[in-house]
Design a protein around this motif. Structure first.
Motif, PDB file in Angstrom:
ATOM      1  N   UNK A  27       0.840  -1.196   0.000  1.00 59.31           N
ATOM      2  CA  UNK A  27       0.000   0.000   0.000  1.00 59.31           C
ATOM      3  C   UNK A  27       0.877   1.249   0.000  1.00 59.31           C
ATOM      4  N   UNK A  28       1.950   1.219   0.801  1.00 66.69           N
ATOM      5  CA  UNK A  28       2.851   2.361   0.941  1.00 66.69           C
ATOM      6  C   UNK A  28       4.168   2.075   0.219  1.00 66.69           C
ATOM      7  N   UNK A  29       4.762   3.107  -0.346  1.00 66.42           N
ATOM      8  CA  UNK A  29       6.072   2.963  -0.969  1.00 66.42           C
ATOM      9  C   UNK A  29       7.129   2.744   0.110  1.00 66.42           C
ATOM     10  N   UNK A  30       8.291   2.299  -0.301  1.00 62.22           N
ATOM     11  CA  UNK A  30       9.406   2.138   0.638  1.00 62.22           C
ATOM     12  C   UNK A  30       9.661   3.462   1.355  1.00 62.22           C
ATOM     13  N   UNK A  31       9.692   4.554   0.605  1.00 65.69           N
ATOM     14  CA  UNK A  31       9.970   5.871   1.184  1.00 65.69           C
ATOM     15  C   UNK A  31       8.907   6.271   2.205  1.00 65.69           C
ATOM     16  N   UNK A  32       7.646   5.995   1.904  1.00 64.46           N
ATOM     17  CA  UNK A  32       6.567   6.300   2.847  1.00 64.46           C
ATOM     18  C   UNK A  32       6.693   5.464   4.117  1.00 64.46           C
ATOM     19  N   UNK A  33       7.018   4.181   3.965  1.00 59.17           N
ATOM     20  CA  UNK A  33       7.163   3.308   5.136  1.00 59.17           C
ATOM     21  C   UNK A  33       8.335   3.750   6.004  1.00 59.17           C
ATOM     22  N   UNK A  34       9.429   4.139   5.363  1.00 58.10           N
ATOM     23  CA  UNK A  34      10.584   4.644   6.117  1.00 58.10           C
ATOM     24  C   UNK A  34      10.192   5.883   6.904  1.00 58.10           C
ATOM     25  N   UNK A  35       9.508   6.800   6.260  1.00 59.56           N
ATOM     26  CA  UNK A  35       9.108   8.038   6.936  1.00 59.56           C
ATOM     27  C   UNK A  35       8.147   7.755   8.088  1.00 59.56           C
ATOM     28  N   UNK A  36       7.185   6.855   7.895  1.00 61.58           N
ATOM     29  CA  UNK A  36       6.245   6.509   8.967  1.00 61.58           C
ATOM     30  C   UNK A  36       6.965   5.840  10.133  1.00 61.58           C
ATOM     31  N   UNK A  37       7.940   5.005   9.840  1.00 56.80           N
ATOM     32  CA  UNK A  37       8.737   4.391  10.912  1.00 56.80           C
ATOM     33  C   UNK A  37       9.548   5.438  11.656  1.00 56.80           C
ATOM     34  N   UNK A  38      10.149   6.367  10.931  1.00 53.47           N
ATOM     35  CA  UNK A  38      10.935   7.429  11.577  1.00 53.47           C
ATOM     36  C   UNK A  38      10.045   8.266  12.502  1.00 53.47           C
ATOM     37  N   UNK A  39       8.876   8.636  12.011  1.00 54.30           N
ATOM     38  CA  UNK A  39       7.954   9.422  12.839  1.00 54.30           C
ATOM     39  C   UNK A  39       7.497   8.625  14.069  1.00 54.30           C
ATOM     40  N   UNK A  40       7.242   7.346  13.872  1.00 49.67           N
ATOM     41  CA  UNK A  40       6.710   6.512  14.946  1.00 49.67           C
ATOM     42  C   UNK A  40       7.756   6.117  15.976  1.00 49.67           C
ATOM     43  N   UNK A  41       9.043   6.200  15.621  1.00 48.51           N
ATOM     44  CA  UNK A  41      10.116   5.815  16.552  1.00 48.51           C
ATOM     45  C   UNK A  41      10.986   7.004  16.951  1.00 48.51           C
ATOM     46  N   UNK A  42      10.547   8.204  16.669  1.00 50.34           N
ATOM     47  CA  UNK A  42      11.376   9.398  16.898  1.00 50.34           C
ATOM     48  C   UNK A  42      11.790   9.576  18.357  1.00 50.34           C
ATOM     49  N   UNK A  43      11.047   9.030  19.282  1.00 45.51           N
ATOM     50  CA  UNK A  43      11.393   9.172  20.707  1.00 45.51           C
ATOM     51  C   UNK A  43      12.448   8.166  21.164  1.00 45.51           C
ATOM     52  N   UNK A  44      12.800   7.225  20.312  1.00 46.49           N
ATOM     53  CA  UNK A  44      13.779   6.190  20.656  1.00 46.49           C
ATOM     54  C   UNK A  44      15.140   6.574  20.077  1.00 46.49           C
ATOM     55  N   UNK A  45      16.037   7.054  20.944  1.00 49.66           N
ATOM     56  CA  UNK A  45      17.303   7.621  20.488  1.00 49.66           C
ATOM     57  C   UNK A  45      18.236   6.619  19.817  1.00 49.66           C
ATOM     58  N   UNK A  46      18.147   5.366  20.169  1.00 48.04           N
ATOM     59  CA  UNK A  46      19.076   4.378  19.613  1.00 48.04           C
ATOM     60  C   UNK A  46      18.467   3.575  18.457  1.00 48.04           C
ATOM     61  N   UNK A  47      17.406   4.114  17.846  1.00 52.47           N
ATOM     62  CA  UNK A  47      16.746   3.437  16.732  1.00 52.47           C
ATOM     63  C   UNK A  47      16.949   4.228  15.450  1.00 52.47           C
ATOM     64  N   UNK A  48      17.404   3.519  14.418  1.00 55.72           N
ATOM     65  CA  UNK A  48      17.557   4.078  13.074  1.00 55.72           C
ATOM     66  C   UNK A  48      16.599   3.342  12.146  1.00 55.72           C
ATOM     67  N   UNK A  49      16.273   3.967  11.030  1.00 55.20           N
ATOM     68  CA  UNK A  49      15.401   3.335  10.048  1.00 55.20           C
ATOM     69  C   UNK A  49      16.113   3.339   8.700  1.00 55.20           C
ATOM     70  N   UNK A  50      16.018   2.224   8.000  1.00 57.87           N
ATOM     71  CA  UNK A  50      16.712   2.044   6.727  1.00 57.87           C
ATOM     72  C   UNK A  50      15.879   1.088   5.867  1.00 57.87           C
ATOM     73  N   UNK A  51      16.399   0.720   4.705  1.00 62.30           N
ATOM     74  CA  UNK A  51      15.761  -0.288   3.860  1.00 62.30           C
ATOM     75  C   UNK A  51      16.840  -1.142   3.225  1.00 62.30           C
ATOM     76  N   UNK A  52      16.430  -2.293   2.708  1.00 57.71           N
ATOM     77  CA  UNK A  52      17.392  -3.169   2.047  1.00 57.71           C
ATOM     78  C   UNK A  52      16.722  -4.058   1.020  1.00 57.71           C
TER      79      UNK A  52
END
Length: 162
Positions: free
Chosen positions: A45-70
């Motif tokens: 439903x969502x593009x890779x870029x959209x999913x990355x952005x939603x993950x970044x927004x949803x995990x922004x309070x977690x300092x040791x979490x990064x978001x990427x794709x592969x």
């Protein structure tokens, strides 16, 4: 030695169940890389870029979490990121059977990478991205299934399809 774990998945979209596993993993490991798999066999439903952005927004309070794709083999990506662990969330026995196979082949490909299975919180054991999309598609509330940014994105995505 830094303890880095990869949490792979399609995250289409990221649910509160996913976020539960990410949050709990972030308490155990020094660094978490949540990585969106570009799965050619799925029609997302969502593009890779959209999913990355939603993950970044949803995990922004977690300092040791990064978001990427592969793309490609997870074990190659784990090596590329100098990670030493993979975290997989499990909801049911059926998840375990499949994930055990994946963990076994990953272990065969690189015996230095461990796979950790984390049981989902009971309140999310029924939850999947597919269920969230189905519920949102018909306009039912999803605020107790996904984060606010994901809820907003789902509403927008389905209003565009009408």
């Amino acid at each position: 030695m830094s303890r880095t774990a990869i949490i792979p998945g399609s995250f289409d979209p990221v649910t509160l169940g996913h976020l539960d596993i990410i949050t709990r993993g972030a308490k155990v490991f020094d660094r978490i890389i949540v990585s969106v798999l570009n799965n050619q066999h799925k029609n997302p439903l969502f593009t890779i870029e959209e999913r990355i952005e939603l993950l970044k927004e949803s995990t922004s309070s977690l300092e040791n979490v990064e978001v990427d794709s592969f793309n490609g083999l997870l074990i190659d990506y784990v090596k590329e990121k100098n990670a030493n662990a993979i975290i997989k969330g499990l909801r049911a026995v059926s998840d375990f059977e499949y994930e055990l196979q994946m963990a076994s082949i990953n272990r065969k490909l690189d015996e230095n990478v461990e796979t950790f299975f984390m049981m989902t919180n009971n309140q999310f054991s029924y939850l999947s991205s597919s269920i969230v999309k189905e519920v949102a598609k018909y306009g039912a509330p999803v605020n107790d299934l996904v984060s606010p940014p994901v809820e907003k994105a789902l509403r927008k995505k389905f209003s565009e399809r009408i």
